[in-house]
Design a protein around this motif. Structure first.
Motif, mmCIF file in Angstrom:
data_model
loop_
_atom_site.group_PDB
_atom_site.id
_atom_site.type_symbol
_atom_site.label_atom_id
_atom_site.label_comp_id
_atom_site.label_asym_id
_atom_site.label_seq_id
_atom_site.Cartn_x
_atom_site.Cartn_y
_atom_site.Cartn_z
ATOM 1 N N GLY A 249 0.807 -1.212 0.000
ATOM 2 C CA GLY A 249 0.000 0.000 0.000
ATOM 3 C C GLY A 249 0.836 1.255 0.000
ATOM 4 N N ILE A 250 0.133 2.364 -0.200
ATOM 5 C CA ILE A 250 0.733 3.703 -0.164
ATOM 6 C C ILE A 250 0.185 4.422 1.053
ATOM 7 N N LEU A 251 1.071 4.991 1.847
ATOM 8 C CA LEU A 251 0.675 5.777 3.010
ATOM 9 C C LEU A 251 1.095 7.219 2.785
ATOM 10 N N LYS A 252 0.143 8.137 2.918
ATOM 11 C CA LYS A 252 0.415 9.545 2.709
ATOM 12 C C LYS A 252 0.063 10.328 3.964
ATOM 13 N N ASN A 253 0.905 11.294 4.305
ATOM 14 C CA ASN A 253 0.732 12.116 5.514
ATOM 15 C C ASN A 253 0.771 11.231 6.761
ATOM 16 N N VAL A 254 1.963 10.870 7.136
ATOM 17 C CA VAL A 254 2.206 9.999 8.283
ATOM 18 C C VAL A 254 3.085 10.740 9.276
ATOM 19 N N ILE A 255 2.642 10.797 10.527
ATOM 20 C CA ILE A 255 3.423 11.440 11.588
ATOM 21 C C ILE A 255 3.728 10.415 12.671
ATOM 22 N N ALA A 256 4.986 10.364 13.087
ATOM 23 C CA ALA A 256 5.383 9.597 14.262
ATOM 24 C C ALA A 256 6.176 10.531 15.166
ATOM 25 N N VAL A 288 6.402 -10.013 -1.025
ATOM 26 C CA VAL A 288 6.770 -9.631 0.334
ATOM 27 C C VAL A 288 6.218 -8.234 0.618
ATOM 28 N N THR A 289 6.211 -7.856 1.860
ATOM 29 C CA THR A 289 5.681 -6.545 2.252
ATOM 30 C C THR A 289 6.365 -5.442 1.455
ATOM 31 N N ASP A 290 5.565 -4.551 0.882
ATOM 32 C CA ASP A 290 6.077 -3.511 -0.020
ATOM 33 C C ASP A 290 5.262 -2.254 0.214
ATOM 34 N N ILE A 291 5.883 -1.250 0.826
ATOM 35 C CA ILE A 291 5.145 -0.036 1.158
ATOM 36 C C ILE A 291 5.814 1.195 0.549
ATOM 37 N N THR A 292 4.980 2.161 0.213
ATOM 38 C CA THR A 292 5.425 3.485 -0.202
ATOM 39 C C THR A 292 4.879 4.493 0.805
ATOM 40 N N TYR A 323 9.782 2.397 0.147
ATOM 41 C CA TYR A 323 10.119 3.623 -0.585
ATOM 42 C C TYR A 323 9.618 4.813 0.212
ATOM 43 N N ILE A 324 10.520 5.731 0.549
ATOM 44 C CA ILE A 324 10.191 6.934 1.321
ATOM 45 C C ILE A 324 10.383 8.147 0.418
ATOM 46 N N HIS A 325 9.387 9.013 0.356
ATOM 47 C CA HIS A 325 9.433 10.152 -0.556
ATOM 48 C C HIS A 325 8.922 11.410 0.154
ATOM 49 N N ASN A 326 9.575 12.544 -0.122
ATOM 50 C CA ASN A 326 9.110 13.834 0.397
ATOM 51 C C ASN A 326 8.872 13.809 1.915
ATOM 52 N N SER A 327 9.866 13.377 2.657
ATOM 53 C CA SER A 327 9.652 13.134 4.079
ATOM 54 C C SER A 327 10.767 13.758 4.924
ATOM 55 N N LYS A 328 10.499 13.864 6.231
ATOM 56 C CA LYS A 328 11.456 14.389 7.204
ATOM 57 C C LYS A 328 11.705 13.331 8.267
ATOM 58 N N ILE A 329 12.978 13.090 8.560
ATOM 59 C CA ILE A 329 13.370 12.137 9.598
ATOM 60 C C ILE A 329 14.376 12.837 10.495
ATOM 61 N N SER A 330 14.091 12.890 11.787
ATOM 62 C CA SER A 330 14.970 13.650 12.677
ATOM 63 C C SER A 330 15.002 13.059 14.074
ATOM 64 N N ASP A 350 17.915 -2.395 -3.767
ATOM 65 C CA ASP A 350 16.670 -2.833 -4.381
ATOM 66 C C ASP A 350 15.505 -2.754 -3.399
ATOM 67 N N ALA A 351 15.812 -2.934 -2.104
ATOM 68 C CA ALA A 351 14.756 -3.028 -1.095
ATOM 69 C C ALA A 351 14.379 -1.697 -0.485
ATOM 70 N N PHE A 352 15.293 -0.723 -0.493
ATOM 71 C CA PHE A 352 15.012 0.541 0.190
ATOM 72 C C PHE A 352 15.431 1.713 -0.676
ATOM 73 N N MET A 353 14.517 2.658 -0.823
ATOM 74 C CA MET A 353 14.825 3.877 -1.560
ATOM 75 C C MET A 353 14.205 5.070 -0.838
ATOM 76 N N MET A 354 14.944 6.154 -0.766
ATOM 77 C CA MET A 354 14.419 7.395 -0.200
ATOM 78 C C MET A 354 14.875 8.545 -1.082
ATOM 79 N N ASP A 355 13.965 9.431 -1.439
ATOM 80 C CA ASP A 355 14.341 10.569 -2.269
ATOM 81 C C ASP A 355 13.592 11.820 -1.857
ATOM 82 N N ASN A 356 14.152 12.956 -2.259
ATOM 83 C CA ASN A 356 13.564 14.277 -2.016
ATOM 84 C C ASN A 356 13.147 14.437 -0.554
ATOM 85 N N SER A 357 13.979 13.956 0.347
ATOM 86 C CA SER A 357 13.665 13.977 1.767
ATOM 87 C C SER A 357 14.791 14.633 2.544
#
Length: 420
Positions: A249-256, A288-292, A323-330, A350-357
């Protein structure tokens, strides 16, 4: 995978272009305003008027003219629907820890509104509530699950008759959750998480949900397929978001929002992605589990006096794909940690990608159980980062605001370095 092939081809042309770049100095958490509660222990809720039965086998409607008590395990069975009106408050027993279990074939419709959210909260008085006062909400769907048998049994000590999930109904509508708050759940005695979704279908709706002070995971999603939007996890002891058993699935606007002193003994992560369940096995390696995840804000409220107590933001295990996109990690030690199923840099890439973050961490960025793998920092190419660790209050505009925290960067994004 087509998604990753397309993204890889387009990287050189698109990264940090004005067409796709997120403005990290803009308040992107506006969607969380009006229905959330970041200080639920200070909120006074009315006493319960009516106790729900432990078996709900007929279509049932809960109106907001009453406050309800959920005590022990309450099962919705026999294909029944439990519909909850906007603005309804459900108090949840701590002495006989409550769980709401939507069994396979049944349905939960809890559609609150921004002005009148639905609230599941502890039955304790204000200022005396604690993480794990009660169990949680559990939904057992009939969607596809990547296990050897194609199904599973929900975690915890529940009636086996009602604990099975999984099937072939990929598009099933099992649950509708809109503007729902779940507070002080995640009881460790029976193994419940705040919100557990097992094998839900694509027609289910999970949007505008907040889980606060969970004693275990805030969200645990196993199998199924769905696109989910506007989720908040606030100061969980377990993981904020855990995915397994082939969920897609795709998850949009996620806060932790985490705190360095609030963790489980095993260690907790903002996102934990398991490609498959090692105990149940799997039969479809391509599923296998595949999330954006896009527009995520993953923040540990750490500073230079306590950041050493933090883990990586993301744990990738058992061949999971993320796949992580347009996100902030701190505020974490690293962006991502890989377990020993990733035996080469190629498998990791192949398993992990992050961009524009953007990320602000105090470790190397990528951690692996396989210490012999070199070049892992390349996985974080095309993202902005701080040269050295910055404390939470110095990095963000108002990260501890009790109405809605504000995670806009104080400095322009161009003030930070880019890894390329």
């Amino acid at each position: 995978m087509k998604k990753r092939c397309f993204i890889t081809t387009a990287l050189a042309l698109l990264f940090f272009s004005t067409a796709i770049a997120q403005d990290f100095n803009e308040n992107s958490e506006k969607w969380a305003k009006g229905w959330t509660n970041f200080t639920p222990n200070k909120t006074d809720y009315p006493d319960a008027d009516e106790t729900l039965p432990n078996i709900i086998s007929d279509h049932t409607y809960l109106g907001n003219d009453k406050v309800y008590l959920l005590s022990g395990n309450v099962y919705v069975t026999n294909g029944a629907s439990l519909t909850i009106e906007e603005g309804t408050v459900i108090r949840c027993d701590d002495k006989n820890p409550a769980n709401l279990i939507i069994t396979k074939g049944a349905k939960l419709i809890a559609a609150g509104s921004r002005a009148y959210p639905i609230v599941f909260t502890s039955n304790k008085a204000s200022k005396s509530r604690n993480s794990g006062d009660w169990g949680g909400i559990i939904v057992a769907g009939s969607g596809k699950v990547n296990t050897v048998t194609g199904n599973g049994t929900i975690d915890g000590n529940f009636n086996p008759q009602y604990a099975v999930y999984g099937g072939n109904l990929e598009h099933e509508e099992t649950v509708i959750l809109r503007f729902v708050r779940i507070e002080f759940s995640g009881n460790t005695t029976n193994g419940s998480n705040g919100l557990s979704l097992y094998g839900i279908g694509t027609s289910s709706i999970v949007k505008d949900v907040m889980v606060s002070y969970s004693g275990k995971d805030s969200y645990n999603i196993q199998g199924g397929k769905n696109n989910i939007q506007n989720l908040i996890s606030h100061k969980a002891q377990g993981n904020d978001y855990q995915f397994s058993e082939g969920f897609s699935g795709i998850l949009k606007n996620v806060i932790a929002i985490r705190h360095p002193f609030i963790n489980s003994p095993q260690g907790s992560y903002a996102i934990k992605v398991n490609g498959y369940n090692k105990d149940l096995g799997y039969i479809r390696p391509e599923n296998v589990t595949d999330i954006t995840i896009t527009h995520a804000t993953l923040v540990n409220l750490s500073d230079k006096s306590n950041y050493q107590h933090t883990n990586a933001a993301i744990l990738s295990s058992n061949a999971a794909k993320t796949y992580i996109h347009n996100s902030k990690i701190s505020g974490f030690s690293d962006v991502v940690k890989f377990d020993n199923t990733y035996t080469s840099l190629a498998l990791m890439q192949d398993a992990f990608m992050m961009d524009n973050s953007f990320f602000n961490i105090h470790g190397e960025g990528v951690s692996s159980n396989n210490k012999t793998i070199n070049g892992t920092s390349d996985i974080l190419k095309y993202n902005r980062f701080t040269k050295s660790f910055v404390s939470v209050n110095d990095l963000f505009k108002d990260p501890k605001n009790t109405i809605v925290p504000k995670f806009q960067l104080k400095q322009s994004l161009n003030a930070y370095m880019v890894m390329q």
